[in-house]
Design an enzyme around this catalytic site. Structure first.
Site, short mmCIF file in Angstrom:
data_model
loop_
_atom_site.label_atom_id
_atom_site.label_comp_id
_atom_site.label_asym_id
_atom_site.label_seq_id
_atom_site.Cartn_x
_atom_site.Cartn_y
_atom_site.Cartn_z
N ARG A 43 0.82 -1.22 0.00
CA ARG A 43 0.00 0.00 0.00
C ARG A 43 0.86 1.27 0.00
O ARG A 43 0.35 2.36 -0.22
CB ARG A 43 -0.96 -0.03 1.20
CG ARG A 43 -2.12 0.87 1.06
CD ARG A 43 -3.36 0.56 1.91
NE ARG A 43 -3.31 -0.39 2.99
CZ ARG A 43 -2.84 -0.13 4.23
NH1 ARG A 43 -2.38 1.05 4.54
NH2 ARG A 43 -2.88 -1.08 5.15
N ASP A 166 -9.10 20.19 -13.01
CA ASP A 166 -9.34 18.86 -13.57
C ASP A 166 -8.95 18.95 -15.04
O ASP A 166 -9.62 19.60 -15.84
CB ASP A 166 -10.81 18.45 -13.39
CG ASP A 166 -11.06 17.02 -13.84
OD1 ASP A 166 -10.36 16.54 -14.75
OD2 ASP A 166 -11.99 16.37 -13.30
N LYS A 191 -9.34 7.86 -18.90
CA LYS A 191 -9.78 8.43 -20.18
C LYS A 191 -8.62 8.49 -21.18
O LYS A 191 -8.13 7.46 -21.57
CB LYS A 191 -10.41 9.80 -19.91
CG LYS A 191 -11.40 9.81 -18.72
CD LYS A 191 -12.67 9.03 -18.96
CE LYS A 191 -13.51 8.83 -17.70
NZ LYS A 191 -13.87 10.05 -16.98
C1 LIG Z 1 -14.26 10.39 -15.64
C2 LIG Z 1 -13.92 11.68 -15.04
C3 LIG Z 1 -13.60 11.79 -13.68
C4 LIG Z 1 -13.67 10.60 -12.73
O1 LIG Z 1 -12.68 9.66 -13.03
P1 LIG Z 1 -12.86 8.07 -12.82
O2 LIG Z 1 -11.57 7.54 -13.31
O3 LIG Z 1 -14.05 7.66 -13.61
O4 LIG Z 1 -13.08 7.84 -11.36
C5 LIG Z 1 -13.25 13.03 -13.19
N1 LIG Z 1 -13.22 14.12 -13.99
C6 LIG Z 1 -13.54 14.06 -15.29
C7 LIG Z 1 -13.51 15.30 -16.11
C8 LIG Z 1 -13.90 12.85 -15.87
O5 LIG Z 1 -14.23 12.79 -17.16
#
Ligand SMILES: *Cc1c(COP(=O)(O)O)cnc(C)c1O
Length: 367
Positions: A43, A166, A191
């Site tokens: 961890r 983000d 993504k």
């Molecule tokens: C998908 C997404 C998230 C969350 O990420 P996960 O890997 O699905 O937990 C956060 N911010 C944006 C802009 C996203 O597209």
């Protein structure tokens, strides 16, 4: 020697260059390590996470990257580090999971949440008074709103708050939040970074090493660690991110233009298009429009849903950033409608198929 990001994506996070060593960091499934170093237990760390973190920190220009089991585990770790009752300023419609995390913590009294249109800098400035954290998502999911990162950084700093960006939609290659003054960049590596729709992983890159160290300690305590295989695949994804982006972005630019001329489409949102409300900011802070398009169909939500169901090549599915194009009407989720997403809004994630095949599919689905 300073390398460009396209090169960093290829060379960062490799094992030491000694004769006979493998070029790539191998997959290390390990729950424990022989005693004697800082890496004690599974961890705490893993050579595969560390290689990925080195690459992401280099690409984002941050002091330290911490990877997590998902993007929402990364956002939860950032929120867990806030002071009790700390004020968080965030858009009313960020990624839905982030919005739920913020609202739940607000309802429980752990933080105070002030929701604001972060593209409106005057409103952001008013809301940021006394804030601990300013959270922006640009371009935003799914509405493709673009917030001015440098201006938001100035506002956050003037109020003694940290700025988190983000950066999932733009990736470190199209936009550099830390260079523009952000303290933290967050990714759903699920993504574009992973890029093949085969893993779930998140990351936070901190401009300050101390902040990064606290997030690492948080991961160790809360246990939202990435899987060894996921980290391996995500780093492999980074190697081709520049070329994937280049191709998908060129296709997205063409598709956005053609969609805007289609009689069945009433609006298109793509950051570099003339009709995007924030195109000036996008042109300043992004080196390209990216691979995501939002558009609205004529008619009602049911019509938009039928367009998605009629697709033959583009996959009707959630998520984004993979080699295959995906499309989804976001209004199929109650929470998105509640957040003000138009019922006819479709999010298109452009992949690597031939542009003419994608257009033929969109054209027949819209007919
Ligand atoms: C998908 C997404 C998230 C969350 O990420 P996960 O890997 O699905 O937990 C956060 N911010 C944006 C802009 C996203 O597209």
């Amino acid at each position: 020697m300073e390398h460009r990001k396209d090169t960093i994506a290829i060379v960062a996070g490799r094992p030491e260059a000694v004769p006979g060593a493998p070029l790539n960091q191998g997959l290390v499934p390990a729950s424990t390590y022989r005693a004697g170093t800082e890496r004690i237990y599974g961890r705490d760390g893993n050579p595969g996470w560390e290689a990925l973190e080195e690459a992401l920190a280099a690409l984002e220009g941050g002091a330290r990257c911490v990877t997590f089991s998902s993007g929402v585990a990364a956002s939860a770790a950032v929120l867990a580090e806030l002071p009790q009752g700390g004020l968080v300023v965030a858009p009313a419609a960020p990624y839905w999971g982030v919005s739920v995390q913020l609202r739940e913590r607000h309802a429980a009294g752990a933080i105070v949440l002030r929701e604001v249109d972060t593209t409106d800098l005057e409103a952001l400035d008013r809301a940021a008074e006394g804030a601990s954290l300013v959270w922006i998502e640009t371009p935003s999911n799914p509405r493709m709103d673009v917030t001015d990162i440098a201006a938001a950084a100035t506002i956050a700093a003037a109020n003694g708050a940290r700025l988190l960006v983000d950066n999932t939609f733009a990736t470190p290659l199209l936009q550099a939040p830390i260079a523009l003054g952000a303290d933290l960049a967050l990714h759903s590596a699920t993504k574009l970074i992973g890029g093949h729709s085969d893993l779930v992983l998140g990351a936070v890159i901190a401009a300050d090493g101390e902040v990064g160290a606290r997030l690492r300690a948080r991961r160790q305590l809360d246990g939202a660690t990435p899987g060894a295989l996921e980290a391996f695949l995500a780093l492999r994804g980074i190697r081709t991110l520049p070329v994937r982006l280049e191709r998908a972005q060129a296709t997205a630019t063409t598709l956005a233009d053609r969609l805007s001329e289609h009689p069945g489409v009433t609006a298109v949102r793509y950051p570099t298009r003339r009709d995007h409300p924030h195109r000036g900011v996008a042109a300043r802070q992004m080196s390209g429009g990216g691979t995501m398009i939002a558009f609205e169909t004529d008619g009602d939500g049911e019509r938009a849903e039928r367009v998605c169901e009629r697709l033959r090549l583009i996959v009707h599915a959630t998520s984004l950033g993979g080699v295959e194009s995906l499309m989804e009407r976001r209004g199929r989720y109650e929470s998105e409608i509640a957040n003000g997403t138009p019922p006819t809004l479709i999010r298109l994630s452009v992949g690597l198929e031939h542009v003419e095949d994608l257009w033929a599919d969109l054209d027949q689905a819209l007919a």
